[in-house]
Enzyme design. Structure first.
Site, PDB file in Angstrom:
ATOM      1  N   GLY A 155      46.033  19.963   4.028  1.00  0.00           N
ATOM      2  CA  GLY A 155      45.151  20.537   4.781  1.00  0.00           C
ATOM      3  C   GLY A 155      45.482  22.284   4.614  1.00  0.00           C
TER       4      GLY A 155
ATOM      5  CG  ASP B  81      45.631  16.998  17.321  1.00  0.00           C
ATOM      6  OD1 ASP B  81      44.853  17.491  17.768  1.00  0.00           O
ATOM      7  OD2 ASP B  81      45.416  15.833  16.611  1.00  0.00           O
ATOM      8  CB  THR B  82      49.868  15.417  18.810  1.00  0.00           C
ATOM      9  OG1 THR B  82      50.633  15.654  17.674  1.00  0.00           O
ATOM     10  CG2 THR B  82      48.977  14.645  18.847  1.00  0.00           C
ATOM     11  N   GLY B  83      51.245  18.434  17.645  1.00  0.00           N
ATOM     12  CA  GLY B  83      52.493  19.312  17.743  1.00  0.00           C
ATOM     13  C   GLY B  83      53.531  18.488  16.952  1.00  0.00           C
TER      14      GLY B  83
ATOM     15  CB  THR C 194      52.174  17.812  11.790  1.00  0.00           C
ATOM     16  OG1 THR C 194      51.571  16.605  11.874  1.00  0.00           O
ATOM     17  CG2 THR C 194      52.627  18.204  10.411  1.00  0.00           C
ATOM     18  CG  LEU C 195      53.122  22.979  12.505  1.00  0.00           C
ATOM     19  CD1 LEU C 195      52.336  24.036  13.260  1.00  0.00           C
ATOM     20  CD2 LEU C 195      53.848  23.535  11.354  1.00  0.00           C
TER      21      LEU C 195
ATOM     22  CE  LYS D 216      41.581  19.360  16.869  1.00  0.00           C
ATOM     23  NZ  LYS D 216      41.120  17.840  16.349  1.00  0.00           N
TER      24      LYS D 216
ATOM     25  CG  ASP E  72      41.329  14.981   5.298  1.00  0.00           C
ATOM     26  OD1 ASP E  72      42.200  15.630   5.947  1.00  0.00           O
ATOM     27  OD2 ASP E  72      41.547  13.980   5.096  1.00  0.00           O
TER      28      ASP E  72
END
Ligand code: IMP
Ligand code: MG
Length: 194
Positions: free
Chosen positions: A54, A116-118, A120-121, A144, A172
């Site tokens: 992304g 988003d939820t956090g 991944t980062l 978000k 995507d």
């Protein structure tokens, strides 16, 4: 313009026509973000790490704007998986492809399309910290906040948005729409009864 790519059979009917952020607005914000981050990047060794897939467009624009400020980072990518094909995260994050550059002592900026939820980062930062960088910062185009599951904030954020599913500028839906030069909302349609 209303567009609707053909996705796999199981994907709910949808279309994309509500532009949320035009290419011009994104370009302006990228310039501002780089102005925010450039002083932190005035160190010898900066490494930009994009989360694939992304972040590819955002990272490309960021590094060209950094170049204009005479900042010349090394660039690498890692592939993490958290989403399946649809719009909901699977909850677990795995490394599919790690970085290959040495980041020991470096100022690392992790770049992702959306926070988003956090999960991944937060995972990415922990994974990279274990390689003994000098510092790890995070930069996302979109945030978000209402979707957060972990208490994670990015150091540099382009735009905070409401809880809708968005595509374009690298983001995507089922591997489609990444090429759009703008960001648009996906509208899910009620299935038509036969
Ligand atoms: P997180 O781990 O829940 O913070 O999810 C971050 C990842 O989920 C991002 O890198 C995106 O790949 C994906 N994602 C979250 N929201 C969206 C969206 O609205 N459109 C497309 N991808 C999204
Ligand atoms: Mg992603």
């Amino acid at each position: 313009m209303k567009i609707s790519r053909k996705l796999k059979e199981s994907a709910p009917p949808h279309h994309v026509d509500a532009v949320l952020l035009t290419a011009a607005r994104i370009a302006d914000r990228v310039d501002c973000l780089v102005t925010e981050m450039v002083e932190d990047c005035r160190v010898d060794d900066v490494v930009m790490v994009g989360i694939l897939r992304g972040s590819f467009m955002f990272l490309a624009d960021l590094v060209r704007a950094l170049y204009a400020h005479d900042v010349h980072p090394r660039i690498d990518f890692m592939t993490l998986s958290s989403y399946g094909g649809g719009t909901e995260s699977s909850g677990t994050v795995q490394v599919q492809k790690d970085i290959t550059v040495d980041i020991e002592g470096a100022h690392v900026v992790v770049v992702d399309d959306i926070l988003d939820t956090g999960r991944t980062l937060q995972f990415a930062c922990g994974h990279l910290e274990a390689k003994h960088p000098g510092a790890v910062r995070t930069c996302v185009l979109l945030d978000k906040p209402s979707r957060r599951v972990l208490p994670f904030e990015a150091d540099y954020t382009g735009f905070a948005i409401d809880n809708s599913f968005v595509v374009g500028y690298g983001l995507d839906y089922d591997s489609c729409y990444r090429e759009l030069p703008y960001i648009a909302e996906v509208t899910f349609e009620d299935p038509v009864e036969p």
